[in-house]
Design a protein around this motif. Structure first.
Motif, PDB file in Angstrom:
ATOM      1  N   GLN A   1      -0.196  24.598  -3.104  1.00 42.96           N
ATOM      2  CA  GLN A   1       0.894  23.303  -2.395  1.00 42.96           C
ATOM      3  C   GLN A   1       1.103  22.505  -2.025  1.00 42.96           C
ATOM      4  O   GLN A   1       1.712  21.245  -3.397  1.00 42.96           O
ATOM      5  N   ASN A   2       1.627  22.101  -0.903  1.00 43.32           N
ATOM      6  CA  ASN A   2       1.705  20.983  -0.338  1.00 43.32           C
ATOM      7  C   ASN A   2       0.990  20.396   0.229  1.00 43.32           C
ATOM      8  O   ASN A   2       0.624  20.649   1.696  1.00 43.32           O
ATOM      9  N   MET A   3       0.570  18.993   0.280  1.00 43.92           N
ATOM     10  CA  MET A   3       0.147  18.122   1.443  1.00 43.92           C
ATOM     11  C   MET A   3       0.208  16.938   1.739  1.00 43.92           C
ATOM     12  O   MET A   3       0.841  16.153   1.017  1.00 43.92           O
ATOM     13  N   ILE A   4      -0.065  16.450   2.329  1.00 37.45           N
ATOM     14  CA  ILE A   4       0.114  15.580   3.073  1.00 37.45           C
ATOM     15  C   ILE A   4      -1.171  14.559   3.581  1.00 37.45           C
ATOM     16  O   ILE A   4      -1.992  14.986   3.734  1.00 37.45           O
ATOM     17  N   LEU A   5      -0.761  12.924   2.746  1.00 35.86           N
ATOM     18  CA  LEU A   5      -2.350  12.250   2.560  1.00 35.86           C
ATOM     19  C   LEU A   5      -1.442  11.777   3.683  1.00 35.86           C
ATOM     20  O   LEU A   5      -0.819  10.401   3.573  1.00 35.86           O
ATOM     21  N   LEU A   6      -2.183  10.762   4.385  1.00 37.71           N
ATOM     22  CA  LEU A   6      -2.514  10.046   5.514  1.00 37.71           C
ATOM     23  C   LEU A   6      -2.930   8.224   5.113  1.00 37.71           C
ATOM     24  O   LEU A   6      -4.957   8.966   5.325  1.00 37.71           O
ATOM     25  N   CYS A   7      -3.072   7.323   4.983  1.00 39.25           N
ATOM     26  CA  CYS A   7      -3.820   7.051   4.492  1.00 39.25           C
ATOM     27  C   CYS A   7      -3.763   5.469   6.235  1.00 39.25           C
ATOM     28  O   CYS A   7      -3.205   5.309   6.440  1.00 39.25           O
ATOM     29  N   GLY A   8      -5.161   5.181   6.291  1.00 32.51           N
ATOM     30  CA  GLY A   8      -5.208   5.023   7.385  1.00 32.51           C
ATOM     31  C   GLY A   8      -5.574   3.150   7.505  1.00 32.51           C
ATOM     32  O   GLY A   8      -5.804   2.707   6.179  1.00 32.51           O
ATOM     33  N   HIS A   9      -5.901   2.251   8.409  1.00 30.13           N
ATOM     34  CA  HIS A   9      -5.880   0.808   7.889  1.00 30.13           C
ATOM     35  C   HIS A   9      -5.808  -0.028   9.135  1.00 30.13           C
ATOM     36  O   HIS A   9      -6.193   0.944  10.234  1.00 30.13           O
ATOM     37  N   TYR A  10      -6.339  -0.615   9.909  1.00 24.89           N
ATOM     38  CA  TYR A  10      -6.742  -1.424  10.787  1.00 24.89           C
ATOM     39  C   TYR A  10      -7.614  -1.151  11.163  1.00 24.89           C
ATOM     40  O   TYR A  10      -9.280  -0.618  10.428  1.00 24.89           O
ATOM     41  N   LYS A  11      -7.790  -0.353  12.001  1.00 24.16           N
ATOM     42  CA  LYS A  11      -9.458   0.172  13.321  1.00 24.16           C
ATOM     43  C   LYS A  11      -9.064   1.660  13.401  1.00 24.16           C
ATOM     44  O   LYS A  11      -9.496   2.314  13.294  1.00 24.16           O
ATOM     45  N   GLY A  12      -7.812   2.074  12.429  1.00 23.18           N
ATOM     46  CA  GLY A  12      -7.675   3.608  12.183  1.00 23.18           C
ATOM     47  C   GLY A  12      -7.027   3.790  12.403  1.00 23.18           C
ATOM     48  O   GLY A  12      -5.433   2.858  13.336  1.00 23.18           O
ATOM     49  N   VAL A  13      -6.654   5.691  13.059  1.00 19.00           N
ATOM     50  CA  VAL A  13      -4.712   5.999  13.444  1.00 19.00           C
ATOM     51  C   VAL A  13      -5.536   6.268  15.440  1.00 19.00           C
ATOM     52  O   VAL A  13      -6.688   6.731  15.338  1.00 19.00           O
TER      53      VAL A  13
END
Ligand code: 6GU
Length: 225
Positions: free
Chosen positions: A105-117
């Protein structure tokens, strides 16, 4: 299906998420997508979202605080089935994973950047890590759009011909058979006679045969799975 996408580059989503099937699925009310700028959840005066890595080394790290603030704010509004981090060292996306996620139903998509999180985001906030292939992109945004597209087209009612998602390449680990349209002959290049025969059962058998042969030739690895 509702997708909340967390990014520090929200502008990247302006084009692709407002086109064709994705747009239509939103207009029909079948899919909701909201893009969130992580920067809006930073408590710093400069609204920074990244910092140097402890222990040194090149590259900035996305810090935990703005990400946690954003996820916490979202979780107050609804429950989430998954918090997916897009990262090249995640599990490689395939049709099976897409099929499974399309039921959520509900999802969060987290986009990484640089060297990551910050690793603590991955350890404590993320439920799943997905890559879209063995190559490195400059950020998780394109990967999030690929994943979103793969999921949205599987939501019932999104595709006009409901059966068409089922006949895709990969849906049964077989590549799709070749397709032809008019004219039946072009510059001497002919459409296979069987397709013009009107013999439904034989056409189906031919298509299945073609699928198996194509898969053997181009993607034998799929037959082992
Ligand atoms: Cl999810 N992110 C990045 N940065 N690169 C990738 C990827 C994800 N999947 C393949 N390459």
């Amino acid at each position: 299906m509702r997708l909340d996408i967390l990014t520090c580059l929200p502008e990247l989503f302006d084009g692709p998420m407002n086109q064709s099937i994705v747009r239509r699925s939103m207009d029909k009310g079948l899919v909701e997508i909201e893009i969130h700028n992580i920067r809006d959840y930073s408590n710093h005066k400069q609204k920074s979202v990244d910092d140097y890595a402890f222990g040194g080394g090149a590259g900035m790290v996305l810090t935990i605080e703005p990400i946690d603030n954003c996820i916490t704010a979202l979780r107050k509004k609804r429950n989430y089935d998954e918090v997916i981090y897009l990262t090249p060292d995640g599990k490689t996306l395939n049709q099976g994973i897409a099929n499974g996620l399309s039921l959520k139903q509900n999802m969060i998509l987290l986009c990484g950047h640089y060297k990551g999180v910050d690793q603590r985001v991955r350890d404590h906030l993320v439920t799943r890590e997905i890559s879209i292939g063995d190559y490195v992109l400059s950020g998780g945004e394109l990967a999030a759009m690929v994943l979103a597209d793969a999921l949205i087209r599987l939501v019932p009612g999104v595709l006009n011909d409901e059966s068409s998602a089922l006949t895709d390449s990969f849906q049964d680990n077989l590549l799709a058979p070749p397709v032809y349209s008019r004219p039946a002959e072009y510059k001497g290049w002919k459409v296979p006679d069987i397709l013009l025969s009107g013999h439904e059962a034989r056409i189906e058998a031919w298509r299945h045969d073609q699928s198996v042969e194509l898969t053997k030739k181009k993607r034998p690895d799929l037959l082992d799975e």
